[in-house]
Design an enzyme around this catalytic site. Structure first.
Site, PDB file in Angstrom:
ATOM      1  N   ARG A 168       0.974  -6.600  -9.758  1.00 38.16           N
ATOM      2  CA  ARG A 168       1.601  -6.166  -8.514  1.00 38.16           C
ATOM      3  C   ARG A 168       1.678  -7.201  -7.411  1.00 38.16           C
ATOM      4  O   ARG A 168       2.052  -6.866  -6.256  1.00 38.16           O
ATOM      5  CB  ARG A 168       0.404  -4.826  -8.019  1.00 38.16           C
ATOM      6  CG  ARG A 168      -0.735  -5.291  -7.735  1.00 38.16           C
ATOM      7  CD  ARG A 168      -1.826  -4.180  -7.203  1.00 38.16           C
ATOM      8  NE  ARG A 168      -2.975  -4.568  -6.739  1.00 38.16           N
ATOM      9  CZ  ARG A 168      -3.836  -3.728  -5.996  1.00 38.16           C
ATOM     10  NH1 ARG A 168      -3.415  -2.628  -5.651  1.00 38.16           N
ATOM     11  NH2 ARG A 168      -4.934  -4.282  -5.870  1.00 38.16           N
ATOM     12  N   ASP A 227     -12.488  10.072  -6.954  1.00 35.19           N
ATOM     13  CA  ASP A 227     -12.068   8.810  -7.545  1.00 35.19           C
ATOM     14  C   ASP A 227     -12.505   8.902  -9.090  1.00 35.19           C
ATOM     15  O   ASP A 227     -13.572   8.568  -9.361  1.00 35.19           O
ATOM     16  CB  ASP A 227     -12.641   7.552  -6.952  1.00 35.19           C
ATOM     17  CG  ASP A 227     -12.035   6.299  -7.341  1.00 35.19           C
ATOM     18  OD1 ASP A 227     -12.194   5.139  -6.729  1.00 35.19           O
ATOM     19  OD2 ASP A 227     -11.346   6.269  -8.282  1.00 35.19           O
ATOM     20  N   ARG A 233       0.844  -1.175   0.001  1.00 37.76           N
ATOM     21  CA  ARG A 233      -0.072   0.126   0.108  1.00 37.76           C
ATOM     22  C   ARG A 233       0.871   1.353   0.060  1.00 37.76           C
ATOM     23  O   ARG A 233       1.535   1.645   1.058  1.00 37.76           O
ATOM     24  CB  ARG A 233      -0.884  -0.219   1.147  1.00 37.76           C
ATOM     25  CG  ARG A 233      -1.667   1.138   1.465  1.00 37.76           C
ATOM     26  CD  ARG A 233      -2.810   1.425   0.277  1.00 37.76           C
ATOM     27  NE  ARG A 233      -3.909   0.227   0.443  1.00 37.76           N
ATOM     28  CZ  ARG A 233      -4.958   0.086  -0.375  1.00 37.76           C
ATOM     29  NH1 ARG A 233      -4.879   0.592  -1.462  1.00 37.76           N
ATOM     30  NH2 ARG A 233      -5.867  -0.906  -0.339  1.00 37.76           N
ATOM     31  N   GLU A 264      -2.602   8.720 -11.381  1.00 42.41           N
ATOM     32  CA  GLU A 264      -2.127   7.576 -11.821  1.00 42.41           C
ATOM     33  C   GLU A 264      -1.789   7.552 -13.255  1.00 42.41           C
ATOM     34  O   GLU A 264      -2.921   8.010 -13.949  1.00 42.41           O
ATOM     35  CB  GLU A 264      -3.029   6.319 -11.331  1.00 42.41           C
ATOM     36  CG  GLU A 264      -3.297   6.435  -9.944  1.00 42.41           C
ATOM     37  CD  GLU A 264      -4.714   5.615  -9.518  1.00 42.41           C
ATOM     38  OE1 GLU A 264      -5.176   6.030  -8.742  1.00 42.41           O
ATOM     39  OE2 GLU A 264      -4.908   4.679 -10.216  1.00 42.41           O
ATOM     40  N   HIS A 300      -0.060   3.317 -10.540  1.00 41.76           N
ATOM     41  CA  HIS A 300      -1.054   3.937  -9.584  1.00 41.76           C
ATOM     42  C   HIS A 300      -0.090   4.674  -8.417  1.00 41.76           C
ATOM     43  O   HIS A 300      -0.261   4.332  -7.265  1.00 41.76           O
ATOM     44  CB  HIS A 300      -1.673   2.559  -8.812  1.00 41.76           C
ATOM     45  CG  HIS A 300      -2.938   2.765  -7.916  1.00 41.76           C
ATOM     46  ND1 HIS A 300      -2.596   3.882  -6.887  1.00 41.76           N
ATOM     47  CD2 HIS A 300      -3.991   2.278  -8.251  1.00 41.76           C
ATOM     48  CE1 HIS A 300      -3.915   3.638  -6.497  1.00 41.76           C
ATOM     49  NE2 HIS A 300      -4.655   2.993  -7.248  1.00 41.76           N
TER      50      HIS A 300
HETATM   51  O1  TA6 Z   1      -7.142   4.083  -8.405  1.00 45.51           O
HETATM   52  C1  TA6 Z   1      -8.278   4.393  -7.611  1.00 45.51           C
HETATM   53  C2  TA6 Z   1      -8.866   2.990  -7.151  1.00 45.51           C
HETATM   54  O2  TA6 Z   1      -9.172   2.199  -8.373  1.00 45.51           O
HETATM   55  C3  TA6 Z   1      -9.746   3.311  -6.250  1.00 45.51           C
HETATM   56  O3  TA6 Z   1     -11.296   3.010  -6.773  1.00 45.51           O
HETATM   57  C4  TA6 Z   1      -9.583   2.434  -4.938  1.00 45.51           C
HETATM   58  O4  TA6 Z   1     -10.009   1.337  -4.945  1.00 45.51           O
HETATM   59  C5  TA6 Z   1      -7.958   2.312  -5.148  1.00 45.51           C
HETATM   60  O5  TA6 Z   1      -7.861   2.199  -6.522  1.00 45.51           O
HETATM   61  C6  TA6 Z   1      -7.193   1.433  -4.499  1.00 45.51           C
HETATM   62  O6  TA6 Z   1      -7.354   0.140  -4.884  1.00 45.51           O
HETATM   63  P1  TA6 Z   1      -6.690  -1.135  -3.966  1.00 45.51           P
HETATM   64  O7  TA6 Z   1      -7.283  -2.260  -4.798  1.00 45.51           O
HETATM   65  O8  TA6 Z   1      -5.243  -0.957  -4.073  1.00 45.51           O
HETATM   66  O9  TA6 Z   1      -7.192  -1.044  -2.578  1.00 45.51           O
END
Ligand code: TA6
Length: 294
Positions: free
Chosen positions: A104, A209, A79, A268, A164
């Protein structure tokens, strides 16, 4: 097929560079690479080819945010930093498949390394049929990350990619996003609604988002709290995602601190949704981003 993990001995023998690039075992047992040169320093995991740290020598704070609650495990995404979302963005159409794809979570191998006084470059690769993936990263006064996917099948394939990136910021109330995104329409992932270009800088006052549709060559993340501007330059990207989980979503994420939404914003570099990639047999697609402190 997931590639066999390279051992620390293999990595240290074949790719380490004295005073520039070294490999170590993270307390989790995952392998981490540390790069350092006169212009800057950074770190990356072979797990997901995940860049977790970058700080130019002249910066008083890292450019990348890492959650203090992040998990470090073979079956979990890290994360923070720069997760690579591929070959799909968001939830998969097939239940049971991981959000944001398998790249990932994959084990990547180091293919080459190089260093000068001013930069350290590393190339990593992984293969999961039918895709071969290559990731070129360069740490220096800037950070460049270049992702290339090759379709190794004999049929046309569609895929999505997002670098991301989690940016470290002084305070979410004191940041704004300027540049090309101001002139682009976006999909609000929270409502499913398309919005026309806002023609103003993005500020954060709630869960955000959005998937901006269109080329955004240069984006500026202006941070009035840390008195700095990060310039995000991209190539081969036709969509950009902007995300902040705000309060409620932060509390729902087990690997993210309740207050950490104040210290990060994701911008991103992507090809997602209506801008997904179509790859012919043996076709290649490259998505590249460079992060610079203005
Ligand atoms: O990039 C934005 C997003 O798609 C959000 O909707 C949120 O879920 C984020 O990614 C994080 O996703 P993750 O799967 O890493 O928890």
């Amino acid at each position: 097929m997931n590639l066999q993990p390279q051992t620390l001995l293999e990595l240290s023998t074949s790719f380490a560079i004295p005073d520039r690039l070294g490999f170590a075992l993270h307390p989790s047992g995952l392998v981490v690479g540390h790069a350092a040169c006169q212009q800057g320093q950074g770190s990356f995991f072979l797990h997901g080819a995940h860049i977790t740290h970058f700080q130019p020598a002249r910066a008083s704070h890292p450019l990348l945010f890492m959650s203090k609650e992040s998990l470090f495990a073979n079956d979990k995404a890290i994360r923070g930093g720069i997760p690579i979302c591929f070959p799909w963005f968001g939830r998969s159409a097939n239940p049971g498949e991981p959000a944001h794809g398998w790249a990932r979570l994959a084990n990547w191998q180091v293919a080459s390394s190089n260093a000068t006084d001013d930069s350290v470059t590393v190339v990593m690769e992984t293969f999961q049929s039918p895709f071969h993936l290559r990731y070129f990263i360069r740490f220096g006064s800037d950070l460049t990350a270049e992702f290339t996917a090759t379709n190794r099948s004999d049929r046309e394939l569609t895929c999505e990619v997002a670098l991301h990136t989690y940016f470290a910021i002084g305070d979410i109330d004191a940041v704004s996003v300027h540049g090309a995104l101001e002139g682009l329409p976006y999909l609000d992932q929270l409502t499913g609604q398309m919005h026309p270009a806002a023609h103003q800088a993005i500020r954060f006052t709630e869960e955000t988002d959005r998937v901006y549709q269109g080329v955004a060559r240069t984006i500026l993340l202006v941070d009035d709290a840390w008195k700095r501007t990060i310039e995000i330059t991209s190539e081969g990207s036709r969509s950009t995602v902007v995300w902040n989980p705000w309060i409620a979503k932060s509390q729902r994420m087990a690997d993210f601190g309740d207050e950490e939404y104040r210290s990060m914003v994701c911008i991103e570099t992507a090809n997602a949704k209506d801008c997904r990639i179509v790859l012919a047999p043996e076709g290649k697609s490259t998505t590249r981003v460079t992060l610079s402190l203005r």
